[in-house]
Design a protein around this motif. Structure first.
Motif, PDB file in Angstrom:
ATOM      1  N   ILE A   1       7.477  -3.557  33.736  1.00 34.38           N
ATOM      2  CA  ILE A   1       8.285  -2.472  33.179  1.00 34.38           C
ATOM      3  C   ILE A   1       9.758  -2.763  33.432  1.00 34.38           C
ATOM      4  O   ILE A   1      10.152  -3.079  34.561  1.00 34.38           O
ATOM      5  CB  ILE A   1       7.878  -1.133  33.821  1.00 34.38           C
ATOM      6  N   LEU A   2      10.557  -2.670  32.396  1.00 32.81           N
ATOM      7  CA  LEU A   2      11.995  -2.863  32.532  1.00 32.81           C
ATOM      8  C   LEU A   2      12.545  -1.663  33.307  1.00 32.81           C
ATOM      9  O   LEU A   2      12.475  -0.533  32.833  1.00 32.81           O
ATOM     10  CB  LEU A   2      12.649  -2.973  31.151  1.00 32.81           C
TER      11      LEU A   2
ATOM     12  N   ASP B   1       2.836   0.518  39.116  1.00 31.74           N
ATOM     13  CA  ASP B   1       2.268   0.867  40.422  1.00 31.74           C
ATOM     14  C   ASP B   1       0.794   0.494  40.524  1.00 31.74           C
ATOM     15  O   ASP B   1       0.339   0.029  41.561  1.00 31.74           O
ATOM     16  CB  ASP B   1       2.462   2.355  40.715  1.00 31.74           C
ATOM     17  N   ARG B   2       0.059   0.654  39.453  1.00 36.91           N
ATOM     18  CA  ARG B   2      -1.383   0.364  39.466  1.00 36.91           C
ATOM     19  C   ARG B   2      -1.681  -1.143  39.513  1.00 36.91           C
ATOM     20  O   ARG B   2      -2.824  -1.542  39.693  1.00 36.91           O
ATOM     21  CB  ARG B   2      -2.059   1.005  38.257  1.00 36.91           C
TER      22      ARG B   2
ATOM     23  N   GLN C   1       5.647   1.950  26.094  1.00 38.15           N
ATOM     24  CA  GLN C   1       6.395   2.649  27.141  1.00 38.15           C
ATOM     25  C   GLN C   1       5.479   2.938  28.318  1.00 38.15           C
ATOM     26  O   GLN C   1       4.289   3.164  28.134  1.00 38.15           O
ATOM     27  CB  GLN C   1       6.917   3.980  26.600  1.00 38.15           C
ATOM     28  N   GLU C   2       6.051   2.929  29.522  1.00 40.84           N
ATOM     29  CA  GLU C   2       5.304   3.286  30.739  1.00 40.84           C
ATOM     30  C   GLU C   2       6.252   3.976  31.700  1.00 40.84           C
ATOM     31  O   GLU C   2       7.453   3.728  31.671  1.00 40.84           O
ATOM     32  CB  GLU C   2       4.725   2.044  31.418  1.00 40.84           C
ATOM     33  N   PRO C   3       5.687   4.800  32.590  1.00 37.22           N
ATOM     34  CA  PRO C   3       6.542   5.401  33.617  1.00 37.22           C
ATOM     35  C   PRO C   3       7.103   4.311  34.531  1.00 37.22           C
ATOM     36  O   PRO C   3       6.440   3.294  34.779  1.00 37.22           O
ATOM     37  CB  PRO C   3       5.594   6.312  34.400  1.00 37.22           C
TER      38      PRO C   3
ATOM     39  N   ARG D   1      15.075   0.501  29.206  1.00 36.61           N
ATOM     40  CA  ARG D   1      14.487   1.042  30.440  1.00 36.61           C
ATOM     41  C   ARG D   1      13.207   1.823  30.124  1.00 36.61           C
ATOM     42  O   ARG D   1      13.187   2.664  29.229  1.00 36.61           O
ATOM     43  CB  ARG D   1      15.507   1.944  31.124  1.00 36.61           C
ATOM     44  N   GLY D   2      12.148   1.508  30.865  1.00 39.88           N
ATOM     45  CA  GLY D   2      10.863   2.172  30.667  1.00 39.88           C
ATOM     46  C   GLY D   2       9.936   1.452  29.703  1.00 39.88           C
ATOM     47  O   GLY D   2       8.786   1.838  29.551  1.00 39.88           O
ATOM     48  N   ASP D   3      10.404   0.392  29.061  1.00 43.64           N
ATOM     49  CA  ASP D   3       9.541  -0.391  28.171  1.00 43.64           C
ATOM     50  C   ASP D   3       8.711  -1.374  28.992  1.00 43.64           C
ATOM     51  O   ASP D   3       9.206  -1.995  29.930  1.00 43.64           O
ATOM     52  CB  ASP D   3      10.365  -1.208  27.170  1.00 43.64           C
ATOM     53  N   ARG D   4       7.460  -1.501  28.607  1.00 46.44           N
ATOM     54  CA  ARG D   4       6.606  -2.546  29.177  1.00 46.44           C
ATOM     55  C   ARG D   4       6.839  -3.792  28.327  1.00 46.44           C
ATOM     56  O   ARG D   4       6.722  -3.743  27.099  1.00 46.44           O
ATOM     57  CB  ARG D   4       5.138  -2.140  29.149  1.00 46.44           C
ATOM     58  N   LEU D   5       7.182  -4.894  28.993  1.00 51.91           N
ATOM     59  CA  LEU D   5       7.493  -6.135  28.300  1.00 51.91           C
ATOM     60  C   LEU D   5       6.617  -7.265  28.794  1.00 51.91           C
ATOM     61  O   LEU D   5       6.233  -7.303  29.969  1.00 51.91           O
ATOM     62  CB  LEU D   5       8.965  -6.516  28.517  1.00 51.91           C
TER      63      LEU D   5
END
Length: 157
Positions: free
Chosen positions: A57-58, A77-78, A131-133, A101-105
Motif C-alpha cells: 500500500i502506498l 497489516d494482514r 484501494q486498501e486501508p 496514497r491508499g492505493d495497493r500497488l
C-alpha cells in the motif's frame, strides 16, 4: 468479415466488457516477494541487486518537486511476517506518477541499498491493484524499543 477479424471479435468484445479495475489489476494478487523478505533481518537486503515484484500500500508519496523522488510502499497489516527484526516497508525510487496514497500497488524493480536504506530502483512496472486501508502505524517510544532498521520506511507513531 474476414476470418482474422472474426477471430479477434470475441477478444475485442471481452476487453470492452471488463471493468476498469479488472483491466488495471493485471497480475495483482499473484505470488510476489514479501517486503519483509526484501528488507531481511540485517542491515542490508539479502536480495540486493536482484529484480523482485512486491505488492503493498502506498503510504506516503514523495514524488513532489522537493521530495525524495519516489514513494513508500508497506505490506497490509494482514500480510506482515510478525518478525520484529524485519521491516514491512520499502522506498520505491521512481518519478512515475502511478498510484496515490491508499492505493495497493504491484511494483517490479531492482533491490538496492542507498545510504543504508533498502529501496526499489529501475522500476519496470507498476500495476494499480485497488484501494486498501493504510497499515496501522507502529507505536514507538524513545529510547528505541528495538533497532530502527526493523522499522525502516514504515509508518510509526
Amino acid at each position: 468479415m474476414t476470418r482474422k477479424v472474426a477471430n479477434l471479435l470475441p477478444l475485442f468484445l471481452s476487453v470492452l466488457l471488463l471493468s476498469p479495475a479488472e483491466t488495471l489489476a493485471d497480475g495483482c494478487g499473484q505470488p510476489a516477494t514479501p517486503i519483509s523478505r526484501v528488507q531481511g533481518s540485517g542491515d542490508r537486503s539479502p536480495l540486493a541487486g536482484q529484480t523482485v515484484t512486491v505488492e503493498g500500500i502506498l503510504t506516503l508519496d514523495s514524488r513532489t518537486k522537493d521530495g525524495f523522488g519516489g514513494f513508500y510502499l508497506q505490506q497490509a497489516d494482514r500480510e506482515t511476517d510478525n518478525n520484529p527484526l524485519t521491516s514491512e516497508a520499502l522506498f520505491i525510487y521512481t518519478r512515475r506518477q502511478d498510484g496515490t496514497r491508499g492505493d495497493r500497488l504491484r511494483v517490479t524493480g531492482r533491490v538496492k541499498e542507498h545510504y543504508g536504506l533498502t529501496e526499489i530502483t529501475g522500476v519496470q512496472s507498476i500495476a494499480l491493484c485497488g484501494q486498501e486501508p493504510l497499515p496501522e502505524p507502529v507505536m514507538v517510544t524513545l529510547p528505541w524499543p528495538r533497532t530502527p532498521e526493523s522499522l525502516e520506511n514504515m509508518r510509526v507513531r
